[in-house]
Design an enzyme around this catalytic site. Sequence first.
Site, PDB file in Angstrom:
ATOM      1  N   GLY A  45       8.706  -6.003   8.382  1.00 19.51           N
ATOM      2  CA  GLY A  45       8.406  -7.427   8.433  1.00 19.51           C
ATOM      3  C   GLY A  45       8.652  -8.210   7.164  1.00 19.51           C
ATOM      4  O   GLY A  45       9.409  -9.183   7.164  1.00 19.51           O
ATOM      5  N   GLY A 103       7.275  -1.948  12.689  1.00 23.04           N
ATOM      6  CA  GLY A 103       6.542  -0.684  12.806  1.00 23.04           C
ATOM      7  C   GLY A 103       7.410   0.430  13.358  1.00 23.04           C
ATOM      8  O   GLY A 103       7.343   1.578  12.911  1.00 23.04           O
ATOM      9  N   LYS A 131       0.778  -1.232   0.000  1.00 16.44           N
ATOM     10  CA  LYS A 131       0.000   0.000   0.000  1.00 16.44           C
ATOM     11  C   LYS A 131       0.811   1.285   0.000  1.00 16.44           C
ATOM     12  O   LYS A 131       1.714   1.454   0.807  1.00 16.44           O
ATOM     13  CB  LYS A 131      -0.931  -0.006   1.217  1.00 16.44           C
ATOM     14  CG  LYS A 131      -2.070  -1.011   1.039  1.00 16.44           C
ATOM     15  CD  LYS A 131      -2.783  -1.273   2.322  1.00 16.44           C
ATOM     16  CE  LYS A 131      -3.932  -0.301   2.503  1.00 16.44           C
ATOM     17  NZ  LYS A 131      -4.514  -0.421   3.844  1.00 16.44           N
TER      18      LYS A 131
HETATM   19  P1  AMP Z   1       3.670  -4.281   3.190  1.00 16.53           P
HETATM   20  O1  AMP Z   1       3.185  -4.889   4.463  1.00 16.53           O
HETATM   21  O2  AMP Z   1       2.984  -3.013   2.803  1.00 16.53           O
HETATM   22  O3  AMP Z   1       5.183  -4.198   3.115  1.00 16.53           O
HETATM   23  O4  AMP Z   1       3.200  -5.291   2.055  1.00 16.53           O
HETATM   24  C1  AMP Z   1       3.700  -6.572   1.934  1.00 16.53           C
HETATM   25  C2  AMP Z   1       2.766  -7.357   1.066  1.00 16.53           C
HETATM   26  O5  AMP Z   1       2.644  -6.752  -0.203  1.00 16.53           O
HETATM   27  C3  AMP Z   1       3.241  -8.764   0.810  1.00 16.53           C
HETATM   28  O6  AMP Z   1       2.373  -9.660   1.453  1.00 16.53           O
HETATM   29  C4  AMP Z   1       3.165  -8.911  -0.704  1.00 16.53           C
HETATM   30  O7  AMP Z   1       2.561 -10.109  -1.109  1.00 16.53           O
HETATM   31  C5  AMP Z   1       2.296  -7.746  -1.115  1.00 16.53           C
HETATM   32  N1  AMP Z   1       2.563  -7.305  -2.490  1.00 16.53           N
HETATM   33  C6  AMP Z   1       3.738  -6.997  -3.042  1.00 16.53           C
HETATM   34  N2  AMP Z   1       3.596  -6.687  -4.334  1.00 16.53           N
HETATM   35  C7  AMP Z   1       2.292  -6.788  -4.628  1.00 16.53           C
HETATM   36  C8  AMP Z   1       1.527  -6.600  -5.823  1.00 16.53           C
HETATM   37  N3  AMP Z   1       2.109  -6.233  -6.962  1.00 16.53           N
HETATM   38  N4  AMP Z   1       0.197  -6.805  -5.755  1.00 16.53           N
HETATM   39  C9  AMP Z   1      -0.388  -7.184  -4.595  1.00 16.53           C
HETATM   40  N5  AMP Z   1       0.281  -7.374  -3.439  1.00 16.53           N
HETATM   41  C10 AMP Z   1       1.611  -7.185  -3.449  1.00 16.53           C
END
Ligand code: AMP
Length: 400
Positions: free
Chosen positions: A356, A379, A200
């Site tokens: 993480g 975090g 996100k």
């Molecule tokens: P975050 O906690 O924001 O670092 O997000 C990590 C998560 O983002 C992981 O579980 C990944 O599977 C997901 N992620 C990474 N790239 C993508 C993508 N292109 N589309 C959907 N989810 C993603």
Amino acid sequence: MSTFSTFDFKGKKALVRVDFNVPLNDKLEITDDNRMRAEIPTIQKILNDGGSVILMSHLGRPKDGPSDKFSLRHLVNHLSELLGGKTVLFADDCIGERANITSSLLRPGEVLLLENLRFYKEEEKGDEGFAKKLAVLGDVYVNDAFGTAHRAHASTAVIAKFFPGDRKMFGLLMESEVKSAEKVLHEAKKPFVAIIGGAKVSDKMLILENLLDKATDIIIGGGMAYTFMKADGGNIGKSLCEDDRIQTALEILKKAEVKGVCIHLPSDSIIADKFDAAAQTSTAPSNNIPDGWMGLDIGPNAAEQFSNVIKRSKTILWNGPMGVFEMESFRLGTKAIAIAVADATKNGAFSLVGGGDSVAAVNMFRLADQVSYVSTGGGAMLEYFEGKELPGIAAISHSS
Ligand code: AMP
């Protein structure tokens, strides 16, 4: 504020806030003991000096007071093993008579683990009365819980006011976390690349803003890249997109240009017809993804371009995977970046991996020992790089 390494704990009872928030399975067995292992040097130093150790921590998110599922009792045997068979005493309450008596009877060389701090609501509320009841247990306060340093809880921040300046300090883990983060945020050798990925944009907006004043290059990968692609006029099919962040994404791109920071977006993507390990896959330019398809990893060209930027950098910060690395078909982009970070480190760059999922990724590729520092605080590290002052750090550094 004192320095842990030079403090002599002889005859002192050290009240140490640790982060023993380890995952437990249905049988209440520990499934990942990294957070416990990380504390052993701090505990050993106090014991070797001739002091005694009172450990306090939270475990999980208990809602209504004490419950066996969240009891730190389940950690006692393993902690004893990690300390070479040393007996670890346990107090089934973290304050009050039982905690007071057990800690007052503690002798040099002994270790006491207190029951879960979050069995009391006062812990997370940062209640002063509760912090004071904890403070009476020790002569010296050591904060070694970087993972909770971004919380102004009773045991992580408020408690510090009950100890004079020379009786409160960071433990070894906290010291090294803070030192590594400082090295990146305030003493970065240029070129400095920040690799930001994950799902996100909204979670990473503040960190991107803050890094615009520090980094030479910012690599944006993972799901969040597609909001930027769309902001830039690209077709992203049904890739992840936060439409309400498109304006902010545009502003970041503009600010970067003004500040001379080079933003790297993935030129191509591994695309899939559904979010599934068994999806049909193909490769496409990230700004021209067909309708009905979604980008789930950076493509081979992007992996190569990103790797080249990483390999010429002297300081590297990595937070967030480049794709859905949990599924084998969308893992290669994250793996290529992990290898490039390890290569750059071998050639003298300082690399910090925090957050993480990027930590899980370097562990998965067995490259954790080939980067300069892997942060234990997800975090907390993120908030640190957003430029916020962490209460757990401020409580110790800003007092006399
Ligand atoms: P975050 O906690 O924001 O670092 O997000 C990590 C998560 O983002 C992981 O579980 C990944 O599977 C997901 N992620 C990474 N790239 C993508 C993508 N292109 N589309 C959907 N989810 C993603």
